[in-house]
Design a protein around this motif. Structure first.
Motif, PDB file in Angstrom:
ATOM      1  N   LYS A   1      40.748  36.152  56.290  1.00 46.63           N
ATOM      2  CA  LYS A   1      40.184  36.334  54.951  1.00 46.63           C
ATOM      3  C   LYS A   1      40.130  35.003  54.232  1.00 46.63           C
ATOM      4  CE  LYS A   1      38.790  38.647  51.314  1.00 46.63           C
ATOM      5  NZ  LYS A   1      38.054  37.438  50.834  1.00 46.63           N
ATOM      6  N   GLY A   2      39.012  34.778  53.543  1.00 49.13           N
ATOM      7  CA  GLY A   2      38.869  33.539  52.804  1.00 49.13           C
ATOM      8  C   GLY A   2      39.587  33.571  51.468  1.00 49.13           C
ATOM      9  N   GLY A   3      40.060  32.401  51.023  1.00 46.58           N
ATOM     10  CA  GLY A   3      40.584  32.248  49.680  1.00 46.58           C
ATOM     11  C   GLY A   3      41.908  32.909  49.399  1.00 46.58           C
TER      12      GLY A   3
ATOM     13  N   PRO B   1      38.958  30.006  57.585  1.00 44.02           N
ATOM     14  CA  PRO B   1      38.904  31.462  57.362  1.00 44.02           C
ATOM     15  C   PRO B   1      38.057  32.172  58.414  1.00 44.02           C
ATOM     16  CG  PRO B   1      37.470  30.346  55.803  1.00 44.02           C
ATOM     17  CD  PRO B   1      38.161  29.269  56.594  1.00 44.02           C
TER      18      PRO B   1
ATOM     19  N   ASP C   1      46.523  37.874  49.920  1.00 41.27           N
ATOM     20  CA  ASP C   1      46.578  38.192  48.496  1.00 41.27           C
ATOM     21  C   ASP C   1      46.529  39.709  48.333  1.00 41.27           C
ATOM     22  OD1 ASP C   1      43.129  37.207  47.636  1.00 41.27           O
ATOM     23  OD2 ASP C   1      43.896  39.022  48.532  1.00 41.27           O
TER      24      ASP C   1
END
Ligand SMILES: Nc1ncnc2c1ncn2[C@@H]1O[C@H](COP(=O)(O)OP(=O)(O)OP(=O)(O)O)[C@@H](O)[C@H]1O
Ligand SMILES: Nc1ncnc2c1ncn2[C@@H]1O[C@H](COP(=O)(O)OP(=O)(O)OP(=O)(O)O)[C@@H](O)[C@H]1O
Ligand SMILES: [Mg+2]
Ligand SMILES: [Mg+2]
Lengths: 258, 258
Positions: free
Chosen positions: A11-13, A132, A153
């Protein structure tokens, strides 16, 4: 003989780079470890996030990974920082091409592992910041690592990515790197105001990953983002901030496990 | 003949999927457009974010992209949703392999464009959710598109990614797709509490991209994240939320530009 830790999440970010940089720096600053921070992400955000510390110089990671005849080890292309005991691999605009070039190479998964053979004796810890995705660069990272830290997150999309990565790590362990283990899932960017959202996700994560979820959490903390605007690590930017304290706490746990 | 819009950003976690899903749904719900939302990201988060709406069925995007003999168009593998006028391409676990397989194909950049030739006549708008990189799937998206929307959160790392992508779009325009243009940079996940951080980044972005920065902004809004926990689009979850209003405003601007 260094311990190699991949910081990875499809997953990005979710805070892979923020975690890699903060952890590597804390291990160097507070635990006297000789640390190498390797940027496996073509974005080159290790250099961006530490631009006030990274010294010019070093070479190209893409050359280490794709030029068989070069005979280069990773240690041949590193550069130092003004943080004592911390070296990094510099930004390499050609790293994105390495992703493609690797896909047809024999033994493509072990190229990074082999380029760290001698390098490992010069450091105590090597941290790998992964891109990612689960492409060839991340795969090289997993095959070179002793352990994987998975930032996540509090969101359903990030949680789905953790499951996919854990499946990949299981496949890597059975076929390519039997020594690899999951150090844990690190909850990042936790927003104290969103109690109901956090509780939903945290109980979901606990149900699926149980003890693999690390006890410490990294809360949302604007100092972490502001430090990156200045290109300084969180400890140089504001050692008393919550972000600095939480990442230092993480480094205590990691140092104890080394 | 549909307009094709790529939602792309190399940086991870800036809101590509949240924007693609919200925009596609708003165009279908509020502007009566027949919309196809194509998931070019191996993570398959379009299906995750809309799981309460997506109907079972459809086929594999990886087959469209990598099986020359299949003769399949994208419209042959879509599935419908319970949102009137909105179709999507379903999650495809083999899409990650397509990224690798594409790299050695002749004319690899035009495979998606050609698979949308007939599909374009069945829709008014086709939105492409791109993965967080500039690999072959994103490249296919750019080569098939009329326009690119670039989400960017207020951070130096995301800003750096916008520059890299704009350079790629310029290269695509000169060699592969002369019709492509940048619809704009959309500021996302803007946290009203971080005035000083926002101002620093916004003036940076305005300096570099000037008029390309869209006037509307998407603020941080927990309803957007909560809607994803339920797999519902923001309009089904809470039509009166700030996130719903801001994405509806974006759809007004996009519909006017079609
Ligand atoms: N705890 C935190 N509090 C506030 N901001 C954070 C925190 N952790 C990360 N960020 C911010 O969130 C954004 C994403 O973090 P980061 O870039 O480290 O994630 P990543 O997983 O490395 O992203 P990518 O997938 O693009 O590599 C950055 O702008 C960063 O400054
Ligand atoms: N305006 C917003 N307010 C609050 N949360 C948001 C907002 N936009 C996105 N998010 C959340 O931030 C996270 C990242 O968003 P999203 O997954 O859409 O980004 P992305 O660019 O598609 O990520 P990736 O690079 O992994 O594809 C998600 O958990 C999403 O719910
Ligand atoms: Mg990163
Ligand atoms: Mg996405």
């Amino acid at each position: 003989h260094a311990t190699i830790l991949a910081v990875a999440a499809q997953k990005g970010g979710v805070g892979k780079t923020t975690t890699s940089v903060s952890l590597a720096s804390a291990l160097a600053r507070y635990h006297g470890k000789r640390v190498l921070l390797v940027d496996l992400d073509p974005q080159g955000h290790v250099t961006t996030a530490l631009k006030a510390h990274v010294r010019p110089g070093g070479g190209l990671m893409s050359k280490v990974l794709t030029d068989d005849r070069s005979g280069l080890e990773v240690m041949d292309i590193v550069t130092s920082t003004d943080i004592e005991n911390l070296d990094v691999t510099p930004f390499d605009p050609r790293l994105a091409e390495a992703e493609d070039l690797l896909s047809t190479r024999i033994g493509k998964e072990f190229i990074l592992r082999d380029a760290l053979k001698v390098t490992r004796s010069h450091y105590d810890v090597i941290v790998l910041d992964c891109p990612p995705n689960q492409g060839n660069l991340t795969l090289n990272g997993l095959c070179a690592s002793d352990s994987v830290l998975i930032p996540c997150d509090p969101s359903p999309l990030a949680l789905k990515g953790v499951e996919a990565l854990v499946q990949t790590i299981t496949a890597v362990a059975s076929r390519l790197n039997p020594d690899i283990d999951v150090m844990g899932v690190l909850l990042t960017r936790v927003d104290g105001r969103n109690r109901s959202l956090n509780d939903t996700i945290e109980s979901d994560i606990a149900e699926r990953f149980g003890d693999a979820v690390l006890p410490m959490r990294i809360g949302i903390n604007s100092s972490l983002a502001k430090a990156q605007v200045e290109g300084r690590d969180i400890f140089a930017f504001d050692e008393s901030s919550r972000g600095a304290q939480q990442y230092r706490e993480l480094s205590d746990a990691v140092a104890a496990a080394l």
